[in-house]
Design a protein around this motif. Structure first.
Motif, PDB file in Angstrom:
ATOM      1  N   ALA A  30       0.828  -1.207   0.000  1.00  0.00           N
ATOM      2  CA  ALA A  30       0.000   0.000   0.000  1.00  0.00           C
ATOM      3  C   ALA A  30       0.863   1.258   0.000  1.00  0.00           C
ATOM      4  CB  ALA A  30      -0.937  -0.002   1.202  1.00  0.00           C
ATOM      5  N   TRP A  31       1.939   1.249   0.783  1.00  0.00           N
ATOM      6  CA  TRP A  31       2.798   2.438   0.837  1.00  0.00           C
ATOM      7  C   TRP A  31       3.470   2.677  -0.514  1.00  0.00           C
ATOM      8  CZ3 TRP A  31       2.759   6.533   3.598  1.00  0.00           C
ATOM      9  CH2 TRP A  31       3.790   7.451   3.474  1.00  0.00           C
ATOM     10  N   VAL A  34       0.703   4.226  -2.680  1.00  0.00           N
ATOM     11  CA  VAL A  34       0.264   5.560  -2.266  1.00  0.00           C
ATOM     12  C   VAL A  34       1.375   6.592  -2.401  1.00  0.00           C
ATOM     13  CG1 VAL A  34      -0.473   6.916  -0.254  1.00  0.00           C
ATOM     14  CG2 VAL A  34      -1.516   4.703  -0.722  1.00  0.00           C
ATOM     15  N   ALA A  35       2.571   6.261  -1.934  1.00  0.00           N
ATOM     16  CA  ALA A  35       3.648   7.256  -1.851  1.00  0.00           C
ATOM     17  C   ALA A  35       4.700   7.113  -2.949  1.00  0.00           C
ATOM     18  CB  ALA A  35       4.325   7.163  -0.493  1.00  0.00           C
ATOM     19  N   HIS A  36       4.628   6.040  -3.708  1.00  0.00           N
ATOM     20  CA  HIS A  36       5.637   5.779  -4.749  1.00  0.00           C
ATOM     21  C   HIS A  36       7.049   5.750  -4.166  1.00  0.00           C
ATOM     22  CE1 HIS A  36       2.368   6.308  -7.539  1.00  0.00           C
ATOM     23  NE2 HIS A  36       2.143   7.514  -7.038  1.00  0.00           N
ATOM     24  N   LEU A  59      -1.988   4.920   8.091  1.00  0.00           N
ATOM     25  CA  LEU A  59      -2.256   3.872   7.102  1.00  0.00           C
ATOM     26  C   LEU A  59      -1.864   2.505   7.651  1.00  0.00           C
ATOM     27  CD1 LEU A  59      -3.119   3.042   4.239  1.00  0.00           C
ATOM     28  CD2 LEU A  59      -0.767   3.517   3.509  1.00  0.00           C
TER      29      LEU A  59
END
Length: 88
Positions: A30-31, A34-36, A59
């Protein structure tokens, strides 16, 4: 305390460990999405801003709680199917 609750204790511990592994992998994916970024910021990382650290922590907490609840619920439902009673 009934026999089902006693028998479920070690199963619950194993499921808790399993949920931690699953949640950790889910958070990492997920990280990245979301944050690339490859790695989430640590709270002590002085080169990351507080906002990004707090978003990562929120998160991670949400994912861990959701995965734990899902795994616990599935474990309890499986126990009911096997033993005939709910372990909780």
């Amino acid at each position: 305390m009934n026999l089902t609750k006693i028998a479920y204790k070690p199963v619950g511990l194993l499921l808790g460990a399993l949920s931690g592994v699953i949640a950790g992998a889910a958070f990492k994916l997920a990280w990245k999405f979301v944050a690339h970024e490859e790695n989430a910021p640590q709270a002590t990382d002085e080169h990351r801003d507080l906002r990004r650290i707090m978003v990562a922590a929120a998160l991670q907490g949400a994912i861990f709680a959701a995965v734990k609840a899902a795994v616990d619920r599935c474990g309890a439902a499986a126990t009911r199917r096997i033993a005939g009673t709910w372990p909780g």
